[in-house]
Each structure stands twice: as C-alpha cells, then as structure tokens.
Design an enzyme around this catalytic site. Structure first.
Site, mmCIF file in Angstrom:
data_model
loop_
_atom_site.group_PDB
_atom_site.id
_atom_site.type_symbol
_atom_site.label_atom_id
_atom_site.label_comp_id
_atom_site.label_asym_id
_atom_site.label_seq_id
_atom_site.Cartn_x
_atom_site.Cartn_y
_atom_site.Cartn_z
ATOM 1 N N ARG A 146 -24.035 49.960 8.501
ATOM 2 C CA ARG A 146 -23.709 51.117 7.664
ATOM 3 C C ARG A 146 -22.209 51.372 7.634
ATOM 4 N NH1 ARG A 146 -26.126 56.365 10.997
ATOM 5 N NH2 ARG A 146 -24.790 56.136 12.815
ATOM 6 N N ASP A 195 -24.344 67.110 15.822
ATOM 7 C CA ASP A 195 -23.914 65.716 16.002
ATOM 8 C C ASP A 195 -24.295 64.863 14.788
ATOM 9 O OD1 ASP A 195 -26.533 66.384 17.273
ATOM 10 O OD2 ASP A 195 -26.728 64.215 17.342
HETATM 11 P P1 AMP Z 1 -30.329 61.318 16.166
HETATM 12 O O1 AMP Z 1 -30.892 62.695 16.147
HETATM 13 O O2 AMP Z 1 -31.269 60.224 15.766
HETATM 14 O O3 AMP Z 1 -29.063 61.253 15.378
HETATM 15 O O4 AMP Z 1 -29.986 60.957 17.688
HETATM 16 C C1 AMP Z 1 -29.384 61.846 18.606
HETATM 17 C C2 AMP Z 1 -28.709 61.088 19.716
HETATM 18 O O5 AMP Z 1 -29.612 60.229 20.377
HETATM 19 C C3 AMP Z 1 -27.559 60.198 19.261
HETATM 20 O O6 AMP Z 1 -26.595 60.255 20.255
HETATM 21 C C4 AMP Z 1 -28.196 58.843 19.185
HETATM 22 O O7 AMP Z 1 -27.248 57.803 19.338
HETATM 23 C C5 AMP Z 1 -29.173 58.880 20.332
HETATM 24 N N1 AMP Z 1 -30.327 58.003 20.138
HETATM 25 C C6 AMP Z 1 -31.340 58.182 19.263
HETATM 26 N N2 AMP Z 1 -32.246 57.183 19.368
HETATM 27 C C7 AMP Z 1 -31.783 56.347 20.320
HETATM 28 C C8 AMP Z 1 -32.260 55.128 20.897
HETATM 29 N N3 AMP Z 1 -33.391 54.560 20.502
HETATM 30 N N4 AMP Z 1 -31.518 54.567 21.872
HETATM 31 C C9 AMP Z 1 -30.379 55.124 22.286
HETATM 32 N N5 AMP Z 1 -29.886 56.259 21.812
HETATM 33 C C10 AMP Z 1 -30.567 56.877 20.827
HETATM 34 MG MG MG Z 2 -27.403 61.260 15.107
#
Ligand code: AMP
Ligand code: MG
Length: 498
Positions: A179, A259
């Site tokens: 991306r 975030d």
């Molecule tokens: P999101 O709400 O999907 O944007 O994720 C929130 C946080 O969790 C971010 O810091 C992501 O990088 C982390 N995150 C989400 N899924 C994973 C995963 N499968 N492995 C590692 N970090 C994750």
């Molecule tokens: Mg995120």
C-alpha cells in the site's frame, strides 16, 4: 517452497528511493526486514498504481516483484522499518501500538510504500504480524474504489497471497498488501511522543510533517503565527472534508481509533468498513463494536473527538491552549460546509444554499424511514433528472418505485423539480451522473471476490477493480455489480479480526 535465502541479492526496480522517515532517527522506528512468505502468488494488481509509482506494466508479471512484495527479497534502495505510535482505541487510551504488521520500505515518486502483513515487528504485541487473504482483498479493492470516488485515501498496488496458514476465528491463509500514501503518519504518532513527554521528538515530527506536507502552516500568520496550531487547523480542515465525503457516499469506516487517523486526512487502515446498502444512519458495520461508537452517523463527531486527541498531543508545542481550541473550533463550520457541498452536488447543484440544505435533510429522512438503498437511490435520481431534461412530460418512475409511501417522496420530488428548474438544462444531470456512483464496493461484492480467491480464482478481484476504478461510468458487462444486495448480504459478519 520458494522462500529466498536471507542473502538473496536485492531487486533493482529502476525506481529512485529515498527514506526521509528513516532520517528522523531511531526514536521513531525499528529497522527490520519483512518475514518471507512461502510460495506467494498474485491475488490482485493495479496497473494504475504501478504507473503512478513509475513501475512499467511488465513488472506486474514479474516473479521477482512478486517475491519482493511478499517479503522474500529486499528491494534496492529501500530501508525497511516499523514505526512506533500509540493511540486511543474505542475512546480509551491504549498505550503503545505501532506498526505491528506493516513494514515501511521507503519512499518513491512521492509515495511511502508499505507491506502490510509482512511479519512480526517489535510492535506486534499479541498479533502474528500477518494479514489474512479476506481482509487484504477488502483493503486492496476499497483503496482503489475510494480513489475512484475521489475520496482521499491510501492506495494499493497489489495483494500477494500464500497458502501459509494464519489463525483467526478459523484457520485462514496469509496475504500481503502493498500500500502507498504520501505518508502513513497518524494522529497516534503525535500522541505517542506527547504521552512520553518526548517533546523534542514531538517537535521534530511536527516540523517534518509541516515542512513536507503543510508548508503553508509556517508561512501564514494565522493563529498568532504558531505553526503547530496552524497544522492542527489544517489537519482539522482535511479531516472534516474527508469525513463529509464518507457521509455523502455512505461509507462507514468501522474503526476510527486515533491510530487509524491519517495526519494527511486520508482514509487509511481499511478493516470492517462498509458502504451502506439500505440507508440506516445508525448502522454499525464492525461486529466487534458493541457500543456502536463508530456507527455511521457518529463518524463526524468521532473525527472531532479524535482531532481533540491530536490537539492535546500538540499542546506542548503551543504557548496557549486557546490556540488549539481555536484551531479545533473550525471543525464544525468546515464539516457542515463540506457536507452541504457534497450533498448539493449529489442533487445536481454546484452551490449549497438553504433550500438545498432543507431538501437534503428531508430526503435523508425519507430514505431512513424506508431503508432505501442509498447508492441505487442517488443513481436513479440522477437518471430521473436526466430523463426530465430530455422529455419533461415523460416521468421516469424508477426512483419513485424505491418508496412504498408515495405520499412522502412525491411532494419531495415536486419541490426538488421546482429548484431544478433554476439550473440550466443538462447541467444538473451531468453533475449528478459524475458524482453519484453506479458502483460501490458493497460487502457482498467483496465477499464474492474473497470466496472466488479462496478457490484460486482471482478473476472477480480483477473485474471489481476494473469497475471500481471508474465507478461513475456504465460497465454493461458488470451490471450485476450495481444490483441490490442479495438476501445473504445481511448475514456477512465483519469484525476487527483481519
Ligand atoms: P488496526 O485496528 O487493525 O489498525 O490495528 C491496531 C494495532 O494492532 C496496530 O498497531 C496494528 O499494527 C496491530 N495489529 C493488528 N493486527 C495485527 C496482527 N495480526 N499482528 C500484529 N499486529 C497487529
Ligand atoms: Mg491501524
């Protein structure tokens, strides 16, 4: 297995790479390499994005690129890293988060390039660093769909998949999305350094963002000439416009944590998003959002809340809190003006005014009462206007047929025609047909692409991409993508799990 050994020579894509984020220094990130993905295959590719990046179309056929973008081979000139940020999730301070599975390669042709799902990082917390095929296809298609709709967004070059198993609620398979965005810096990056009282780093980051993306904030003497208050106001303006566009198109983001808020006012981090089918202002698309914090109609207020979190984070860089308050205060007018403008255009008027505002309020009420399909309504209304321009006496009944209660829609249509009479013939329908899409990435369309891709048929991904890149055009071969959702669409459950 075709995993490249760690000493694989790097791949030269013939692009000029720079690494300005890496130049910020290691308080901002951890350098690391992606984790190889076994036996990758192409799932979806965008020639348009390749061209924007300066990649020739042949690269999209290249096994070398497939491997490089799956994390199996370094790219010459890139400097891979995972950045640190924090944030508020569902209204609560969540502490340190960071790129848990997205790895930034560097910058080329004005785009930062990230591999999402490319393996563990120091910020993975409980996660596995991977992304599943399902959510990767959704992010890929939606990024390009939003771009086609002219809504600010990160872009997606491709999805590569692998049969490597990934555990979510059930066993799934891994994928990586490549991306792009001018920057992936989030509100949460600023919150991180404020929270840790690292004011020098906070200033360094703010200066970096201003110098690169908001240079006018330094030049202007707005808000006592404080560049950081100006930055807050500029981000407020962009965020207001982005959310107004979401509301007008019927897009629900689903996880508006701080975030996931771009400092550039881009739509980022596609998760449980949804384009509304039937119009339901209270719709909650994220099945993990039990309180409905991120319901469709709450998005404008949530964006304002998130901007306050950003404002709080920037406070150490301002002499007075009043500056931040003044900057944030501009949100209400900016949002209302942007929303009114979007809705006026949907109705075929180039300018907003009180009559159009009233007309908008009333039609949204009528759509709500009968849960009328949002996208189909606007497209049919555009054709209704066009048909009247061509033959004023012959009524096109398709839009009226969407309503059971004609006593509501008929007076509205009458009032609307009176306003339309003030617009030169042809202008309104042209504006409407180029702003009310025929095609949006409805959940069931994404689901069809996902089910086919699971069976290694990637043709639906390609077809949807082709259509969604030009959502205002007619695509006679793909009429079915513009149809009402099937009954099973309601049973699709999309959670945060991705
Ligand atoms: P999101 O709400 O999907 O944007 O994720 C929130 C946080 O969790 C971010 O810091 C992501 O990088 C982390 N995150 C989400 N899924 C994973 C995963 N499968 N492995 C590692 N970090 C994750
Ligand atoms: Mg995120």
């Amino acid at each position: 297995m075709t995993i490249a050994p760690p000493d694989t020579p790097s791949l030269n894509l013939g692009l000029l790479w720079t690494n300005p984020f890496a130049d910020l220094g290691e308080d901002f990130y951890v350098p690391l390499q992606p984790t190889p993905l076994p036996a990758p295959y192409w799932v979806g590719r965008s020639a348009q994005v390749a061209s924007d990046m300066g990649l020739t179309p042949e690269w999209l056929e290249s096994p070398d690129l497939l491997h490089a973008l799956s994390g199996n081979r370094p790219i010459e000139g890139s400097q891979a890293l995972a950045s640190v940020y924090s944030g508020h999730q569902f209204g609560v301070w969540a502490g340190q988060l960071g790129d848990g599975r997205a790895i930034l390669l560097g910058e080329t042709s004005g785009h930062e390039v990230q591999l999402k799902g490319a393996g563990l990082t120091p910020f993975s917390r409980m996660g596995d660093g991977r992304a599943v095929l399902r959510s990767s296809i959704r992010e890929f298609l939606c990024s390009e769909a939003m771009h086609g709709l002219r809504i600010p967004t990160s872009r997606a070059l491709c999805v590569t998949g692998s049969d490597a198993p990934v555990r979510r609620e059930t066993m799934e398979t891994a994928a990586v999305v490549t991306r792009l965005a001018p920057s992936f810096i989030r509100f949460g990056h600023f919150e991180h350094f404020c929270h840790h009282d690292q004011h020098a780093q906070l200033k360094q980051l703010a200066d970096y963002v201003i110098d690169r993306y908001y240079p006018a904030c330094r030049a202007s003497d707005l808000l006592n000439g404080n560049p950081y208050a100006n930055l807050l106001q500029a981000v407020t303006g962009r965020t207001a416009k982005m959310v107004a566009q979401w509301q007008a198109i019927g897009f629900c983001h689903g996880v508006m944590n701080t975030d996931n808020m771009s400092i550039l006012g881009l739509t980022i981090d596609y998760g449980p998003f949804q384009f509304l089918d039937g119009f339901d202002p209270g719709h909650v698309c994220n099945h993990s959002d039990h309180q409905g914090r991120y319901a469709f109609n709450k998005q404008p207020n949530v964006a304002y809340w998130n901007l306050h979190a950003l404002g709080h984070a920037l406070l150490p860089l301002m002499d007075e809190q009043a500056l931040a308050i003044a900057a944030l205060e501009t949100y209400k007018t900016a949002y209302s003006a942007a929303f009114d403008r979007c809705m006026s255009i949907k109705l075929g008027f180039s300018e907003a005014n009180d009559d159009v505002h009233a007309l908008t309020g009333e039609i949204l009420r009528l759509l709500t009462v009968e849960r009328v399909d949002y996208t189909i309504f606007w497209r049919r209304l555009s054709h209704w206007v066009k048909s009247r321009e061509n033959s004023p006496l012959e009524a096109d009944t398709a839009v009226r047929d969407l309503f059971m209660d004609r006593a509501g829609i008929d007076p509205w249509l009458l009032q609307y025609s009176e306003l339309l009479a003030q617009v030169p013939r042809g202008l309104a329908s042209d504006l409407m047909l180029s702003n009310n899409p025929k095609y949006v990435l409805r959940n069931h369309l994404g689901e069809m692409a996902i089910q086919a891709a699971k069976a290694k048929d990637f043709s639906v991904v390609a077809q949807l991409l082709q259509v969604l890149e030009h959502p205002f055009d007619e695509h006679p071969r793909f009429e079915s993508f513009a149809a009402f959702p099937p009954d099973w669409a309601d049973s699709i459950s999309i959670s945060c799990s991705s």
